[in-house]
Design a protein around this motif. Structure first.
Motif, mmCIF file in Angstrom:
data_model
loop_
_atom_site.group_PDB
_atom_site.id
_atom_site.type_symbol
_atom_site.label_atom_id
_atom_site.label_comp_id
_atom_site.label_asym_id
_atom_site.label_seq_id
_atom_site.Cartn_x
_atom_site.Cartn_y
_atom_site.Cartn_z
ATOM 1 N N GLY A 429 0.772 -1.309 -0.019
ATOM 2 C CA GLY A 429 -0.057 -0.032 0.030
ATOM 3 C C GLY A 429 0.972 1.261 -0.035
ATOM 4 N N GLU A 430 0.723 2.002 1.071
ATOM 5 C CA GLU A 430 1.222 3.504 0.880
ATOM 6 C C GLU A 430 2.598 3.508 1.115
ATOM 7 O OE1 GLU A 430 -1.204 6.847 2.705
ATOM 8 O OE2 GLU A 430 -2.091 5.249 3.480
ATOM 9 N N VAL A 431 3.121 2.289 1.731
ATOM 10 C CA VAL A 431 4.809 2.014 1.752
ATOM 11 C C VAL A 431 5.340 1.424 0.920
ATOM 12 C CG1 VAL A 431 4.751 2.768 4.194
ATOM 13 C CG2 VAL A 431 4.403 0.299 3.467
ATOM 14 N N GLY A 432 4.574 1.033 -0.341
ATOM 15 C CA GLY A 432 5.201 0.536 -1.620
ATOM 16 C C GLY A 432 5.657 -0.916 -1.259
ATOM 17 N N SER A 536 10.146 -6.745 5.101
ATOM 18 C CA SER A 536 10.014 -6.698 3.570
ATOM 19 C C SER A 536 10.207 -5.266 3.421
ATOM 20 C CB SER A 536 8.613 -7.102 3.326
ATOM 21 O OG SER A 536 8.383 -8.524 3.444
ATOM 22 N N SER A 537 11.062 -4.926 2.447
ATOM 23 C CA SER A 537 11.355 -3.616 2.073
ATOM 24 C C SER A 537 10.573 -2.709 1.843
ATOM 25 C CB SER A 537 12.521 -3.745 0.871
ATOM 26 O OG SER A 537 13.787 -4.397 1.252
ATOM 27 N N TRP A 538 10.412 -1.447 2.205
ATOM 28 C CA TRP A 538 9.667 -0.472 1.872
ATOM 29 C C TRP A 538 10.194 0.633 0.844
ATOM 30 C CZ3 TRP A 538 8.409 1.200 7.607
ATOM 31 C CH2 TRP A 538 7.439 0.443 8.165
ATOM 32 N N GLY A 539 9.095 1.442 0.190
ATOM 33 C CA GLY A 539 9.380 2.149 -0.752
ATOM 34 C C GLY A 539 9.295 1.498 -2.244
ATOM 35 N N ASN A 540 9.753 2.283 -3.202
ATOM 36 C CA ASN A 540 9.916 1.861 -4.501
ATOM 37 C C ASN A 540 11.237 1.163 -4.679
ATOM 38 O OD1 ASN A 540 9.948 1.325 -7.125
ATOM 39 N ND2 ASN A 540 8.656 3.142 -7.890
#
Length: 577
Positions: A429-432, A536-540
């Motif tokens: 969602g909002e954290v990619g 799990s990694s966040w962002g793009n």
């Protein structure tokens, strides 16, 4: 520029890559050669005729023959006329038809309807041929891609998909031939180079199977015209209109109800929606009988691919509040101890005081989803599941016009187009995070336009000229769901994440920004930064986005063939830019 020159010292037998050849000799019943016999070939599909005469050695040759089925007629004074029916000519192949005439009146005729096929003895290359019959009737997976059948060619490794759907929606397949690198394969469609410039192991446009007439795959002893190939030279010719009206309609359907359940899917979750449709049709026929023909093809691929990945790992509510008590880990206060890290004191009860949690970290964590699975490792890992749908709407258009203004000249023009938008969303969602797709994330828009013009001109029975011009226009943009929004700096509050910081370069950040292509509308540095931690990694996380490609490719090939007795001289050049 590739210069081609071929000199054959035996019976003329040079099949052209885009055409075929008919060669042979004419003898009488005593096996004596028959010179100056008139040979006529007539296309059963289009009525196109070509004439030639045998030389002093009784030899004849038709080069640059359009693929199809031909009737061959031989007439000579003092002999009965002989007709050989249903001679099939394929691209990049030589058909040998040796003929024996019987003494009699010219008005008498002998008709031979069929003959056992002979081995290829007039060419030294090693090749395989896949016809429209095999392509349309054999089971085809992989988006009904003809390249699946290259698996049947000796020396080929199993074909596989490559790269993400979002930036390669044509879904070309990759294979290695005889142990060579996959980039050594060279593909042409109707004589024009067909290559994805950025990813040269891809075809930029994969013709729909219902539009394909023949696929010729040469894997060894290439002709000079195929000198740009090292692994396989793949030549595809598409169908043309004939004097008869022909058409086809087709539909292929699949959905999640016809598939097995993912073993790792949580028991309380249903299978993600997955709908796959390929449909379309073809139509071809005459505009002017024996002279002008048309062929058109349309194929649509509408896919809603259900993505059910393995569970993700997100921080629990306690961890977000700084509470690590009960976990097999000891947290040390970084503000205590020595600069080298020794002597640090652990946080009391493994809890980080709320005042010590960064406001930026707190702001980002509030946007991350909470666990929805029990998980493993005390609930800290594999504790979040999400599924989604990757959407592909691909449309392929092909239109072809063939014109035979006279028996010595054949011309065709072809236009192909592919429009292929693809879209998917972030899993977190909002954290990619990862995309709910097979690879990549976001929106891709790919447009391919190909124009091909070709002719073959028989200047005399012993001199033939052919040329091909191809132009490919390729435009593509691939952007993430976060594109155009400065989420890193404006939403998450991390300074300078959406503005390049440049040191040691006189042009500075402004010069770097100018490198952003116009299609990006100044948003090259927008979106989310990547945050890597124990979950799990966040962002793009896709560093290759955004992506903007604008490529133009040109092909020009011309060849001249001259036959003199038992010799054939063929020369020309091939320009690919």
């Amino acid at each position: 520029m590739l210069l081609l020159a071929v000199l054959c010292s035996s019976q003329p037998a040079g099949a052209q890559v885009l055409y075929g050849s008919i060669v042979g000799s004419v003898v009488d019943q005593s096996d004596a050669v028959v010179p100056n016999a008139t040979i006529t070939i007539t296309s059963r599909e289009t009525g196109l005729t070509r004439d030639s005469k045998t030389d002093v050695g009784g030899r004849y040759a038709f080069v640059n023959v359009l693929p199809g089925t031909y009737d061959l007629r031989v007439a000579a004074p003092g002999f009965r006329t002989l007709v050989r029916e249903s001679v099939i000519v394929s691209i990049n192949a030589v058909v040998r038809v040796d003929l024996q005439l019987e003494v009699g009146a010219v008005t008498e005729q002998i008709t031979v309807s069929a003959e056992v096929a002979t081995l290829q003895t007039d060419k030294s290359d090693l090749r395989a041929e896949i016809t429209s019959r095999e392509i349309t009737n054999l089971p085809l997976a992989n988006y009904r891609n003809f390249q699946s059948l290259i698996n049947l060619v000796p020396g080929a490794t199993p074909a596989n998909f490559q790269n993400a759907v979002v930036d390669t929606p044509a879904r070309a397949l990759t294979t290695n031939i005889n142990g060579t690198a996959r980039n050594n394969n060279n593909a042409r469609v109707d004589g024009a180079t067909n290559v994805f410039i950025w990813l040269p192991h891809h075809m930029v446009y994969v013709p729909p199977v219902e539009s394909i007439d023949t696929v010729s795959i040469t894997t060894a002893s290439f002709d000079a015209e195929q000198g740009m190939a090292g692994g396989a030279a793949v030549t595809v010719t598409t169908k043309s209109g004939t004097n008869e009206l022909h058409g086809a309609l087709f539909e292929y359907h699949d959905n999640q109800r016809l598939r097995t359940r993912n073993f790792f899917l949580p028991p309380d979750r249903g299978k993600a929606k997955s709908i796959f449709n390929i449909f379309g049709g073809t139509l071809g026929g005459p505009i002017v009988k024996d002279k002008l023909f048309y062929f058109g093809s349309f194929e649509a691929t509408l896919e809603r691919a259900g993505i059910s990945p393995s569970p993700f790992s997100v921080p629990t509510e306690a961890i977000r509040a700084g509470n690590f008590s009960g976990l097999p880990v000891t947290l040390y206060d970084p503000l205590t101890g020595n600069p080298d890290g020794t002597g640090r004191m652990p946080f009391a009860d493994n809890r980080i005081p709320a005042a010590r949690i960064s406001p930026i970290s707190r702001r980002i964590q509030e946007k991350a989803p909470l666990p929805n699975l029990p998980g493993v490792s005390l609930g800290t890992l594999s504790n979040y599941f999400n599924s989604g749908t990757e959407k592909l709407d691909r449309k392929n258009y092909d239109a072809k016009i063939n014109w035979n203004p006279r028996s010595a000249l054949a011309i065709f023009g072809k236009y192909s187009r592919m429009d292929a938008p693809v879209s998917s969303k972030f899993a977190l969602g909002e954290v990619g995070g990862l995309g709910l797709s097979r690879a990549g994330v976001g929106t891709g828009d790919t447009n391919v336009n190909i124009i091909t013009l070709c002719h073959t001109w028989t200047l005399s029975p012993t001199l033939v000229l052919d040329s091909t011009f191809g132009f490919t226009k390729f435009d593509q943009s691939v952007v993430g769901p976060d594109h155009g929004k400065n989420i890193g700096s404006d939403v998450w509050g991390i300074p300078n994440t959406n503005d390049p910081i440049v040191t040691g370069f006189a042009g500075g950040a402004e010069q770097v920004k100018k490198a952003c292509p116009p299609a990006a509308a100044g948003a090259c540095y927008s979106g989310m930064p990547t945050i890597v931690h124990g979950f799990s990694s966040w962002g793009n996380i896709y560093g290759w986005q955004p992506l903007f490609r604008r490529e133009r490719a040109y092909t020009y090939t011309t060849n001249t063939t001259h036959i003199r007795g038992a010799h054939e001289l063929r020369w020309g050049f091939d320009v690919v830019r």
